[in-house]
Scaffold this active site. Structure first.
Site, PDB file in Angstrom:
ATOM      1  N   TYR A 132      -4.201  -0.782   9.819  1.00 60.17           N
ATOM      2  CA  TYR A 132      -3.921  -0.965   8.393  1.00 60.17           C
ATOM      3  C   TYR A 132      -2.485  -0.535   8.084  1.00 60.17           C
ATOM      4  O   TYR A 132      -1.737  -1.241   7.391  1.00 60.17           O
ATOM      5  CB  TYR A 132      -4.922  -0.162   7.562  1.00 60.17           C
ATOM      6  CG  TYR A 132      -4.845  -0.402   6.076  1.00 60.17           C
ATOM      7  CD1 TYR A 132      -5.458  -1.511   5.496  1.00 60.17           C
ATOM      8  CD2 TYR A 132      -4.171   0.477   5.244  1.00 60.17           C
ATOM      9  CE1 TYR A 132      -5.395  -1.732   4.122  1.00 60.17           C
ATOM     10  CE2 TYR A 132      -4.105   0.267   3.877  1.00 60.17           C
ATOM     11  CZ  TYR A 132      -4.719  -0.835   3.319  1.00 60.17           C
ATOM     12  OH  TYR A 132      -4.649  -1.056   1.959  1.00 60.17           O
ATOM     13  N   SER A 156       0.852  -1.192   0.000  1.00 54.93           N
ATOM     14  CA  SER A 156       0.000   0.000   0.000  1.00 54.93           C
ATOM     15  C   SER A 156       0.889   1.244   0.000  1.00 54.93           C
ATOM     16  O   SER A 156       2.088   1.155   0.304  1.00 54.93           O
ATOM     17  CB  SER A 156      -0.870  -0.028   1.265  1.00 54.93           C
ATOM     18  OG  SER A 156      -1.476   1.234   1.511  1.00 54.93           O
TER      19      SER A 156
HETATM   20  P1  NAP Z   1     -11.795  -4.909  -1.854  1.00 57.82           P
HETATM   21  O1  NAP Z   1     -12.568  -4.682  -3.100  1.00 57.82           O
HETATM   22  O2  NAP Z   1     -12.420  -4.627  -0.534  1.00 57.82           O
HETATM   23  O3  NAP Z   1     -11.211  -6.370  -1.900  1.00 57.82           O
HETATM   24  C1  NAP Z   1     -10.667  -6.999  -0.775  1.00 57.82           C
HETATM   25  C2  NAP Z   1     -10.720  -8.479  -1.003  1.00 57.82           C
HETATM   26  O4  NAP Z   1     -10.229  -9.166   0.159  1.00 57.82           O
HETATM   27  C3  NAP Z   1     -12.165  -8.957  -1.230  1.00 57.82           C
HETATM   28  O5  NAP Z   1     -12.169  -9.999  -2.145  1.00 57.82           O
HETATM   29  C4  NAP Z   1     -12.512  -9.458   0.146  1.00 57.82           C
HETATM   30  O6  NAP Z   1     -13.571 -10.368   0.183  1.00 57.82           O
HETATM   31  C5  NAP Z   1     -11.198 -10.109   0.538  1.00 57.82           C
HETATM   32  N1  NAP Z   1     -11.173 -10.433   1.942  1.00 57.82           N
HETATM   33  C6  NAP Z   1     -11.152  -9.583   2.991  1.00 57.82           C
HETATM   34  N2  NAP Z   1     -11.202 -10.277   4.137  1.00 57.82           N
HETATM   35  C7  NAP Z   1     -11.271 -11.588   3.801  1.00 57.82           C
HETATM   36  C8  NAP Z   1     -11.359 -12.790   4.539  1.00 57.82           C
HETATM   37  N3  NAP Z   1     -11.441 -12.806   5.879  1.00 57.82           N
HETATM   38  N4  NAP Z   1     -11.409 -13.960   3.865  1.00 57.82           N
HETATM   39  C9  NAP Z   1     -11.375 -13.975   2.513  1.00 57.82           C
HETATM   40  N5  NAP Z   1     -11.305 -12.870   1.747  1.00 57.82           N
HETATM   41  C10 NAP Z   1     -11.252 -11.691   2.401  1.00 57.82           C
HETATM   42  O7  NAP Z   1     -10.521  -3.985  -1.876  1.00 57.82           O
HETATM   43  P2  NAP Z   1      -9.254  -3.901  -2.847  1.00 57.82           P
HETATM   44  O8  NAP Z   1      -8.957  -2.478  -2.947  1.00 57.82           O
HETATM   45  O9  NAP Z   1      -9.456  -4.701  -4.078  1.00 57.82           O
HETATM   46  O10 NAP Z   1      -8.160  -4.553  -1.904  1.00 57.82           O
HETATM   47  C11 NAP Z   1      -7.297  -5.597  -2.324  1.00 57.82           C
HETATM   48  C12 NAP Z   1      -5.960  -5.426  -1.637  1.00 57.82           C
HETATM   49  O11 NAP Z   1      -5.360  -4.207  -2.099  1.00 57.82           O
HETATM   50  C13 NAP Z   1      -6.041  -5.297  -0.119  1.00 57.82           C
HETATM   51  O12 NAP Z   1      -4.946  -5.973   0.476  1.00 57.82           O
HETATM   52  C14 NAP Z   1      -5.917  -3.791   0.094  1.00 57.82           C
HETATM   53  O13 NAP Z   1      -5.428  -3.480   1.362  1.00 57.82           O
HETATM   54  C15 NAP Z   1      -4.941  -3.449  -1.002  1.00 57.82           C
HETATM   55  N6  NAP Z   1      -4.880  -2.044  -1.384  1.00 57.82           N
HETATM   56  C16 NAP Z   1      -5.954  -1.410  -1.936  1.00 57.82           C
HETATM   57  C17 NAP Z   1      -5.850  -0.077  -2.310  1.00 57.82           C
HETATM   58  C18 NAP Z   1      -6.958   0.686  -2.937  1.00 57.82           C
HETATM   59  O14 NAP Z   1      -6.809   1.893  -3.165  1.00 57.82           O
HETATM   60  N7  NAP Z   1      -8.079   0.084  -3.255  1.00 57.82           N
HETATM   61  C19 NAP Z   1      -4.654   0.603  -2.099  1.00 57.82           C
HETATM   62  C20 NAP Z   1      -3.588  -0.074  -1.528  1.00 57.82           C
HETATM   63  C21 NAP Z   1      -3.703  -1.399  -1.177  1.00 57.82           C
HETATM   64  P3  NAP Z   1     -15.109  -9.835   0.344  1.00 57.82           P
HETATM   65  O15 NAP Z   1     -15.483  -9.211  -0.969  1.00 57.82           O
HETATM   66  O16 NAP Z   1     -15.854 -11.065   0.667  1.00 57.82           O
HETATM   67  O17 NAP Z   1     -15.097  -8.828   1.469  1.00 57.82           O
END
Ligand code: NAP
Length: 253
Positions: free
Chosen positions: A158, A145
């Site tokens: 986080y 991140s």
């Molecule tokens: P997201 O749409 O909320 O996706 C998160 C994913 O993780 C979803 O598939 C979610 O499942 C899954 N997840 C969370 N807890 C879980 C659990 N207990 N068991 C199984 N699956 C679980 O957000 P995203 O932005 O795509 O995030 C993906 C990664 O990128 C994360 O590590 C996040 O911290 C990182 N990230 C995101 C951003 C950003 O700007 N979006 C920036 C930096 C880093 P559900 O759909 O069932 O909740």
């Protein structure tokens, strides 16, 4: 000098966690487009992502798992090998965020985020690497991140988890590079997903964020695909312990 495409993932098997939506879906599709078969790990319905993988002509399997604890880690590896015949690439993408002031931050919000974002990522990497060391190596990509580099506000657990992912990526690279396992991370900037829905909906924060991104827009999940294919492929064979920002220039500001 080889004449084959070093980015080609044909014959490889990739596990992507949190693949039902967002960045996980974007990376899973990109790896499949590059030739890999995909094991989608999700606690929610991942059939939409599976349909996108099938459109690329690659094999796909869905592994239902709650990554709140390390309990499913070994099962995910076994299931992948049974259904797809191996495991060459792991993308530790599943993650959560909890927002609250540091003065009132709860133990529950601390533990939940550290467990999924850091503890499970480590033990799934360990389970995958125990297979990879005996089967020609592999690639592990952790999703970091901007808060691997910066402090952030109101996201104590986080920031701790993603800073930890940065250190863990380097440690695992140090231990496993000589065993043929490449460990690197991708640090996404501000990507439009469920994770950032609250920020996108807050007009003041949304404006502040957009003003600071040199590219002038939020990222899309597909923007992470090229970095993931690169780090998963032979093209990155001498890249270890690197945290690759894909951020529209955010860190350059
Ligand atoms: P997201 O749409 O909320 O996706 C998160 C994913 O993780 C979803 O598939 C979610 O499942 C899954 N997840 C969370 N807890 C879980 C659990 N207990 N068991 C199984 N699956 C679980 O957000 P995203 O932005 O795509 O995030 C993906 C990664 O990128 C994360 O590590 C996040 O911290 C990182 N990230 C995101 C951003 C950003 O700007 N979006 C920036 C930096 C880093 P559900 O759909 O069932 O909740």
């Amino acid at each position: 000098m080889t004449t084959t495409n070093p980015f080609d993932l044909s014959g490889k098997v990739a596990v992507v966690t949190g693949a039902n939506t967002g960045i996980g879906r974007g990376i899973a599709v990109a790896l499949a487009q590059a030739g890999a078969d995909i094991a989608l790990v999700a606690r929610s319905d991942a059939s939409d992502t599976a349909a996108l993988i099938e459109q690329t002509g690659r094999h796909v399997t869905i592994i239902s798992a709650d990554l709140a604890t390390i309990e499913p880690c070994v099962r995910i590896v076994e299931h992948t090998i049974r259904d797809l015949g191996g495991l060459d690439i792991l993308v530790n993408n599943a993650g959560i965020i909890r927002r609250n002031d540091a003065l009132t931050f709860t133990e529950e919000d601390w533990d939940a985020v550290l467990d999924t974002n850091l503890k499970v990522a480590f033990f799934l990497a360990q389970a995958a690497a125990r297979h990879m060391v005996d089967h020609g190596g592999g690639a592990i990509i952790n999703i970091a991140s901007m808060l691997t580099f910066q402090g952030g506000v109101r996201v104590a657990s986080y920031t701790a988890s993603k800073s930890g992912i940065g250190g863990l990526t380097k440690l695992l690279a140090n231990e496993w590079a000589a065993k043929g396992i490449n460990v690197n991370a991708i640090a996404p900037g501000y990507i439009a997903t469920n994770n950032t829905a609250a920020l996108q909906a807050d007009s003041d924060r949304n404006r502040q964020i957009l003003e600071r991104i040199p590219a002038g827009r939020w990222g899309e999940p597909g923007d992470l695909g090229g970095a993931a294919v690169f780090l998963a492929s032979g093209a990155a064979r001498y890249v270890q312990g690197h945290i690759l920002a894909v951020d529209g220039g955010w860190l350059a500001r």
